[in-house]
Scaffold this motif. Structure first.
Motif, PDB file in Angstrom:
ATOM      1  N   LEU A 270       0.812  -1.218   0.000  1.00  0.00           N
ATOM      2  CA  LEU A 270       0.000   0.000   0.000  1.00  0.00           C
ATOM      3  C   LEU A 270       0.847   1.269   0.000  1.00  0.00           C
ATOM      4  O   LEU A 270       1.819   1.384   0.739  1.00  0.00           O
ATOM      5  CB  LEU A 270      -0.930   0.003   1.212  1.00  0.00           C
ATOM      6  CG  LEU A 270      -1.944  -1.150   1.252  1.00  0.00           C
ATOM      7  CD1 LEU A 270      -2.762  -1.081   2.533  1.00  0.00           C
ATOM      8  CD2 LEU A 270      -2.857  -1.104   0.032  1.00  0.00           C
ATOM      9  N   LEU A 271       0.443   2.214  -0.850  1.00  0.00           N
ATOM     10  CA  LEU A 271       1.139   3.479  -1.014  1.00  0.00           C
ATOM     11  C   LEU A 271       0.177   4.610  -0.671  1.00  0.00           C
ATOM     12  O   LEU A 271      -0.839   4.798  -1.355  1.00  0.00           O
ATOM     13  CB  LEU A 271       1.617   3.648  -2.457  1.00  0.00           C
ATOM     14  CG  LEU A 271       2.262   2.429  -3.115  1.00  0.00           C
ATOM     15  CD1 LEU A 271       2.529   2.698  -4.591  1.00  0.00           C
ATOM     16  CD2 LEU A 271       3.553   2.044  -2.394  1.00  0.00           C
ATOM     17  N   LEU A 272       0.470   5.336   0.372  1.00  0.00           N
ATOM     18  CA  LEU A 272      -0.390   6.440   0.780  1.00  0.00           C
ATOM     19  C   LEU A 272      -0.270   7.575  -0.241  1.00  0.00           C
ATOM     20  O   LEU A 272       0.832   8.025  -0.553  1.00  0.00           O
ATOM     21  CB  LEU A 272       0.047   6.934   2.160  1.00  0.00           C
ATOM     22  CG  LEU A 272      -1.020   7.373   3.148  1.00  0.00           C
ATOM     23  CD1 LEU A 272      -1.987   6.229   3.432  1.00  0.00           C
ATOM     24  CD2 LEU A 272      -0.372   7.847   4.443  1.00  0.00           C
ATOM     25  N   ILE A 273      -1.402   8.004  -0.787  1.00  0.00           N
ATOM     26  CA  ILE A 273      -1.420   9.154  -1.698  1.00  0.00           C
ATOM     27  C   ILE A 273      -2.528  10.099  -1.268  1.00  0.00           C
ATOM     28  O   ILE A 273      -3.411   9.736  -0.482  1.00  0.00           O
ATOM     29  CB  ILE A 273      -1.643   8.738  -3.171  1.00  0.00           C
ATOM     30  CG1 ILE A 273      -3.055   8.116  -3.350  1.00  0.00           C
ATOM     31  CG2 ILE A 273      -0.551   7.806  -3.658  1.00  0.00           C
ATOM     32  CD1 ILE A 273      -3.548   8.086  -4.776  1.00  0.00           C
ATOM     33  N   SER A 274      -2.488  11.317  -1.807  1.00  0.00           N
ATOM     34  CA  SER A 274      -3.580  12.259  -1.533  1.00  0.00           C
ATOM     35  C   SER A 274      -4.564  12.341  -2.694  1.00  0.00           C
ATOM     36  O   SER A 274      -5.748  12.526  -2.494  1.00  0.00           O
ATOM     37  CB  SER A 274      -3.027  13.658  -1.254  1.00  0.00           C
ATOM     38  OG  SER A 274      -2.470  14.224  -2.427  1.00  0.00           O
ATOM     39  N   ASP A 275      -4.068  12.214  -3.945  1.00  0.00           N
ATOM     40  CA  ASP A 275      -4.872  12.506  -5.139  1.00  0.00           C
ATOM     41  C   ASP A 275      -5.501  13.887  -5.012  1.00  0.00           C
ATOM     42  O   ASP A 275      -6.631  14.127  -5.433  1.00  0.00           O
ATOM     43  CB  ASP A 275      -5.946  11.440  -5.351  1.00  0.00           C
ATOM     44  CG  ASP A 275      -6.583  11.509  -6.743  1.00  0.00           C
ATOM     45  OD1 ASP A 275      -5.989  12.138  -7.641  1.00  0.00           O
ATOM     46  OD2 ASP A 275      -7.680  10.953  -6.940  1.00  0.00           O
ATOM     47  N   SER A 276      -4.766  14.810  -4.404  1.00  0.00           N
ATOM     48  CA  SER A 276      -5.332  16.132  -4.133  1.00  0.00           C
ATOM     49  C   SER A 276      -5.455  16.970  -5.397  1.00  0.00           C
ATOM     50  O   SER A 276      -4.716  16.794  -6.365  1.00  0.00           O
ATOM     51  CB  SER A 276      -4.469  16.881  -3.112  1.00  0.00           C
ATOM     52  OG  SER A 276      -3.202  17.185  -3.655  1.00  0.00           O
ATOM     53  N   MET A 277      -6.423  17.883  -5.366  1.00  0.00           N
ATOM     54  CA  MET A 277      -6.600  18.847  -6.453  1.00  0.00           C
ATOM     55  C   MET A 277      -6.351  20.247  -5.893  1.00  0.00           C
ATOM     56  O   MET A 277      -5.903  20.397  -4.760  1.00  0.00           O
ATOM     57  CB  MET A 277      -7.969  18.686  -7.116  1.00  0.00           C
ATOM     58  CG  MET A 277      -9.148  18.514  -6.190  1.00  0.00           C
ATOM     59  SD  MET A 277      -9.790  20.047  -5.514  1.00  0.00           S
ATOM     60  CE  MET A 277     -10.508  20.777  -6.986  1.00  0.00           C
ATOM     61  N   SER A 278      -6.629  21.244  -6.692  1.00  0.00           N
ATOM     62  CA  SER A 278      -6.199  22.601  -6.353  1.00  0.00           C
ATOM     63  C   SER A 278      -6.771  23.143  -5.047  1.00  0.00           C
ATOM     64  O   SER A 278      -6.222  24.087  -4.474  1.00  0.00           O
ATOM     65  CB  SER A 278      -6.551  23.557  -7.493  1.00  0.00           C
ATOM     66  OG  SER A 278      -7.954  23.591  -7.716  1.00  0.00           O
ATOM     67  N   ALA A 279      -7.864  22.564  -4.545  1.00  0.00           N
ATOM     68  CA  ALA A 279      -8.484  23.078  -3.314  1.00  0.00           C
ATOM     69  C   ALA A 279      -7.748  22.658  -2.050  1.00  0.00           C
ATOM     70  O   ALA A 279      -8.027  23.189  -0.969  1.00  0.00           O
ATOM     71  CB  ALA A 279      -9.937  22.609  -3.230  1.00  0.00           C
ATOM     72  N   ALA A 280      -6.806  21.717  -2.149  1.00  0.00           N
ATOM     73  CA  ALA A 280      -6.069  21.288  -0.959  1.00  0.00           C
ATOM     74  C   ALA A 280      -5.368  22.499  -0.336  1.00  0.00           C
ATOM     75  O   ALA A 280      -4.692  23.263  -1.020  1.00  0.00           O
ATOM     76  CB  ALA A 280      -5.049  20.216  -1.324  1.00  0.00           C
TER      77      ALA A 280
END
Length: 383
Positions: A270-280
């Motif tokens: 398992l690899l922790l990611i955020s997949d965040s977009m500009s609102a982060a």
């Protein structure tokens, strides 16, 4: 610089240790169980007592589209640098700039902008490559990717995009159901990480892709068929085969119960990611992702039709969320550091605290609050 008396994450566990850093790398790690080797005789001006502090490797983010109002796909180099400053404030020392399905000309410009940002980097997290999410994805599981810009597997376009980036693409996300996907995997997996993504593929197709050379899965459970006892899909293939799987641990994309389940089943994958977009890093409100309107309410980002559109979390928030819901902290640290490094074949340089490796690390208090962030032995952030 000598960091004394901290609880240091070494070889998968916390050990009371003294750590010596110079020339940008870890030079000595002296665990208390082994006694001392004369570190006390070093120059006291560069010695810091970190009793009651924790030291872990710097976080490695393999999948983030953006933050603080900017996006890797549409931002200029100076804006990308502002993103890197935000990432570093949240403990990330290395990041893959993650692109998004968009008009081809815009995609080409994005690759050039990321290349320029890397060449002129002066602040914040290091961009160590590109995660190319799109345009070779399946329409049936497109998620927040714009159907108008999805493309069939196309070697020529991939080669052009990679060349414009300065050969910085490290992960290529694709749907293994697309015509030509398996030959593409066989060819490019020799040099790049191939990730199975945004697909309705069966378990059998996933296995075929893995046997062809795919070693990675994009945001497990999201934009794919769910696990069914007669149709296990990609989730079943992850369980059966030696592949790595990204996981978004914001409490929105995956229920905490499922997070605990997979960390019990195959934590080493398992690899922790955020997949965040500009609102982060910003407040609720209207935003954009891949040219599409996104609304953020209570931290949840969605398109107009309700489709989840990335996240507003960070690796740091996901790290603390995992600990909060009962996942062993050692597993969480590994999933945010060593395992991502290993997934992109960078484990000999980053991802762990070991002699000779780059001195990327975070100093935390006992409650896992970030106090300082170092990259290559240089202080990036002090809270």
């Amino acid at each position: 610089m000598i960091l004394r008396n901290a609880s240091v994450f070494v070889d998968g566990k916390f050990i009371p240790s003294d750590v010596t850093v110079s020339d940008g790398v870890f030079q000595n790690i002296q665990t208390k169980e082994e006694g001392t080797t004369g570190l006390e005789k070093q120059e006291e001006a560069d010695s810091y007592d970190l009793s009651d502090k924790i030291i872990i490797p710097g976080f490695i983010e393999l999948h983030s589209h953006g933050c603080v109002g900017y996006d890797f796909t549409t931002s200029a180099p100076d804006e990308i640098e502002k993103m890197c400053e935000f990432y570093s404030e949240n403990g990330i020392t290395s990041i893959l700039a993650t692109t998004m399905t968009i008009g081809y000309d815009t995609y080409k410009k994005a690759m050039q902008n990321i290349k320029e940002a890397c060449e002129n980097h002066t602040k914040g997290s290091r961009i160590i490559g590109i995660n190319m999410e799109g345009p070779f994805l399946g329409a049936s599981k497109k998620g927040a990717h714009d159907t108008r810009y999805l493309l069939s597997i196309n070697e020529q376009k991939y080669e052009e995009l990679n060349e414009l980036s300065g050969d910085r693409v490290r992960i290529i996300d694709l749907d293994p159901d697309l015509p030509g996907a398996i030959p593409f995997i066989e060819k490019y997996s020799k040099k790049k990480v191939i990730s199975l993504a945004h697909t309705s593929c069966t378990y059998e197709t996933a296995v075929t892709a893995i046997e062809a050379g795919a070693t990675h899965v994009t945001h497990l459970f999201n934009a794919m068929n769910g696990l069914h006892h007669r149709a296990p899909g990609i989730v079943g293939a992850v369980s059966d085969y030696p592949v790595n799987a990204e996981i978004i641990c914001d409490g929105i994309h995956i229920h905490p119960s499922v997070m605990r389940l997979v960390f019990k089943a195959f934590p080493e994958k398992l690899l922790l990611i955020s997949d965040s977009m500009s609102a982060a890093g910003l407040a609720d409100g209207p935003y954009e992702l891949g040219g599409q309107k996104v609304t953020v309410k209570d931290g949840k980002a969605t398109l107009d039709d309700g489709t989840i559109a990335g996240s507003t979390t960070t690796i740091y928030k996901a790290f603390k969320k995992c600990i909060e819901i009962g996942i062993p902290v050692e597993d969480v640290v590994l999933s945010a550091t060593l395992y991502p490094a290993r997934a992109i074949h960078a484990e000999n340089e980053i991802g762990s605290i070991a002699v000779g490796k780059r001195a990327d690390f975070i100093i935390m208090d006992k409650n896992y609050n970030i106090e300082k962030v170092y990259s290559g032995g240089k202080l990036l952030v002090s809270h």
